[in-house]
Write an enzyme that holds these catalytic residues in place. Sequence first.
Site, PDB file in Angstrom:
ATOM      1  NE  ARG A   1      -3.840  -0.361   2.095  1.00 48.13           N
ATOM      2  CZ  ARG A   1      -4.874  -0.650   2.888  1.00 48.13           C
ATOM      3  NH1 ARG A   1      -5.312   0.278   3.731  1.00 48.13           N
ATOM      4  NH2 ARG A   1      -5.453  -1.822   2.846  1.00 48.13           N
TER       5      ARG A   1
ATOM      6  CG  ASP B   1     -14.089   0.577   3.659  1.00 53.44           C
ATOM      7  OD1 ASP B   1     -15.017  -0.174   3.281  1.00 53.44           O
ATOM      8  OD2 ASP B   1     -12.952   0.153   3.928  1.00 53.44           O
TER       9      ASP B   1
ATOM     10  CG  ASP C   1     -12.752  -3.973   3.616  1.00 58.05           C
ATOM     11  OD1 ASP C   1     -12.987  -2.760   3.792  1.00 58.05           O
ATOM     12  OD2 ASP C   1     -11.603  -4.453   3.657  1.00 58.05           O
TER      13      ASP C   1
ATOM     14  CG  ASP D   1     -12.034  -1.973   0.432  1.00 57.55           C
ATOM     15  OD1 ASP D   1     -12.405  -1.178   1.310  1.00 57.55           O
ATOM     16  OD2 ASP D   1     -11.285  -2.942   0.659  1.00 57.55           O
TER      17      ASP D   1
ATOM     18  CB  THR E   1      -4.322  -5.638  15.482  1.00 60.66           C
ATOM     19  OG1 THR E   1      -4.227  -5.333  16.871  1.00 60.66           O
ATOM     20  CG2 THR E   1      -5.208  -4.616  14.808  1.00 60.66           C
TER      21      THR E   1
ATOM     22  CE  LYS F   1     -11.013  -4.974   6.698  1.00 60.26           C
ATOM     23  NZ  LYS F   1      -9.789  -5.808   6.662  1.00 60.26           N
TER      24      LYS F   1
ATOM     25  CD  GLU G   1     -10.141  -5.219  11.777  1.00 58.53           C
ATOM     26  OE1 GLU G   1      -9.053  -5.532  12.288  1.00 58.53           O
ATOM     27  OE2 GLU G   1     -10.282  -4.942  10.577  1.00 58.53           O
TER      28      GLU G   1
ATOM     29  CB  SER H   1      -8.896  -0.260   2.261  1.00 65.09           C
ATOM     30  OG  SER H   1      -9.929  -0.380   3.198  1.00 65.09           O
TER      31      SER H   1
END
Length: 651
Positions: A52, A313, A317, A315, A406, A444, A430, A150
């Site tokens: 990313r 958001d 997810d 994308d 996480t 997710k 989360e 994302s």
Amino acid sequence: MRMGKGMLLRKARPPLCPATRDEIADLRAAGDWAKLDQLLTTRVSFGTAGLRASVGAGFSRLNDLVIIQTTQGYLRYLSKIHGPQILRDMGVVIGHDHRHGSLSFAHLSAGVFLRENIPVHLFRTVVHTPMVPFAVRHLGAAAGIMITASHNPKQDNGYKVYSSIGTQIVAPADEKITEFILSDLRPRHWDSDIWRTSLLCHDPGHLIDAYMDNLVRCSHLRRRGSLELPYEPMPTSEARIVYTALHGVGQRYLDMAFERTLLPAVISVAEQAQPNPDFPTVQYPNPEEGKGTLQMAIDLANSTGADVILANDPDADRLGVAVRLPAGPENAAVAAAVAAAGDAPAAPGAWRLLTGNEIGLLLAAHLYATRTFHQEPVAMLTTAVSSGILHKVALHHGFLSETTLTGFKWLGNRTIELKASGYHVLFAYEEAIGYMVDANLPEKDGISAAVVFAELVHQLYASGKTLLSELRRLESLYGVVVNRNSYLFSPSPATTKSIFEEIRRLGDYVTTESDLEEAFNVAPSAKRARRSAPFDTVFEGTPFRVASVRDVSLGVDTAEAGNQSRLPLDHSAMMITLRFAEPAGAVVTLRASGTEPKLKYYSEISSSASVAPEQVDIERRTLKDTLDNLVDTIVEKILQPQRYQLRHPAH
């Protein structure tokens, strides 16, 4: 400058990447060696979330060349773990969103595999991220690639990978993939058109219908018995729901999902409904950013009399939720109480963004109450930085709850393991508004979460209840929990690393000198024996006292036997959790984001037991005051914004 001009001149020769050739040539002509040094001497790192970065020239950014090099390395890794023939039998899935460069990156990635005679299932249209792992599992593919950044800013893009079981990869797979990428950086194939004619390239678009069919099976309608269409419509309320896709890909998929599950249509924010890579109406396309991002949805909700706002958001997810604070004197106490949980004013008719933990609590309680099975043992999962409320729910009802590191890479893989052990994993979440409501898709998913959440809304409102009154009921039953989560912008990764090294020195909790020296290269003079009370000098003169510390980078947890953490050791993670003896039960986790220049903190304090309904408001305000004092102290004394030039978010 990290590299001499001679080496930079060689690296800055007209590059193979046509899309960025002019940018590099202009910098070379201008003699901007500092910028060339920044772009050419470091490489965007491949982690468990893939790549990313900003789109542009250089090895530290995403561009056609970096994508090809990455895909070549990923192909070699897959060939190694599966074998060349099995990889050809299984093939790979590739999807993309609407961001700048996404379509080109997807086509170039497909070209790398197709030129090696490996089948590619390439979505011809933009998809939301969960469609890729769904397709991987449905088709039995060897891997999946999703081109998306994302909820990152518009200048960014990303390259996300999934394993053959449809989960994100975990360490050390990322390190092995990096080795294969770096082993041969020469672009063997630069073909963005072969997908058009190759007989090995297939469009898995038909799986969108299969995804919708699967979504119906995890919806509220499962309580109606038969899983065969047509269904009897579920009783609905007069509740109105506004939805925004925030210029992402979610609108199409949410509309299809609501139609398939017989939910009333949402009221959409038209200006944000179509995919737009420039995100023209928002600064940050992330529902977590609050009212600034959701202002157009709030305005539409006010003008239409809507009660709830749902937001994906870009994308799709993740799922954000905002609720209208109740009006009328009979609801004044509710408005005041829920406003105390966040930054929203208590004025009736105002709006409050639910936290990721609140959404998680509502979904967990709803999914458990509406489950249709009673034989399989139930499990739910959450992460180390999410609320402990899920464990209170599990304790109350007698099912298994577990904590992972996480990220959904950990939640998804643990879901697969628990299913193999005979558990029905009903839910995972989360706090960063990511929810899994169907263990058949261990990732997710903001669309399936929106469906289940909308069903909860209509169920509550049909019986004269609201989301806020349901939250109060759950708090009374399981105990009041107050969170304060936020972040600071860090000027550089090096600064963030220095902060965490300083935190470890301040805490003085390391158990062996060798661990500290190996992980952080601390000089012998800086080593000391672990204090009996970690951070005691930091909190001297305050009412706060740390009981134990967990540091996943070292595998240390001073609350466990032998000081060994139960969570997996992860040297790359920068995450430290402080558990407090005073105030009792308070927990604060400090964590560096893996995808953004943010230093995040997550804090929580809760009542020790259930609370009488009439005491919920008083308990919440008391806990909130205590937590605010604690967090402010930690930010000042441990994170030290002025010393490290950390910047608070604008909102």
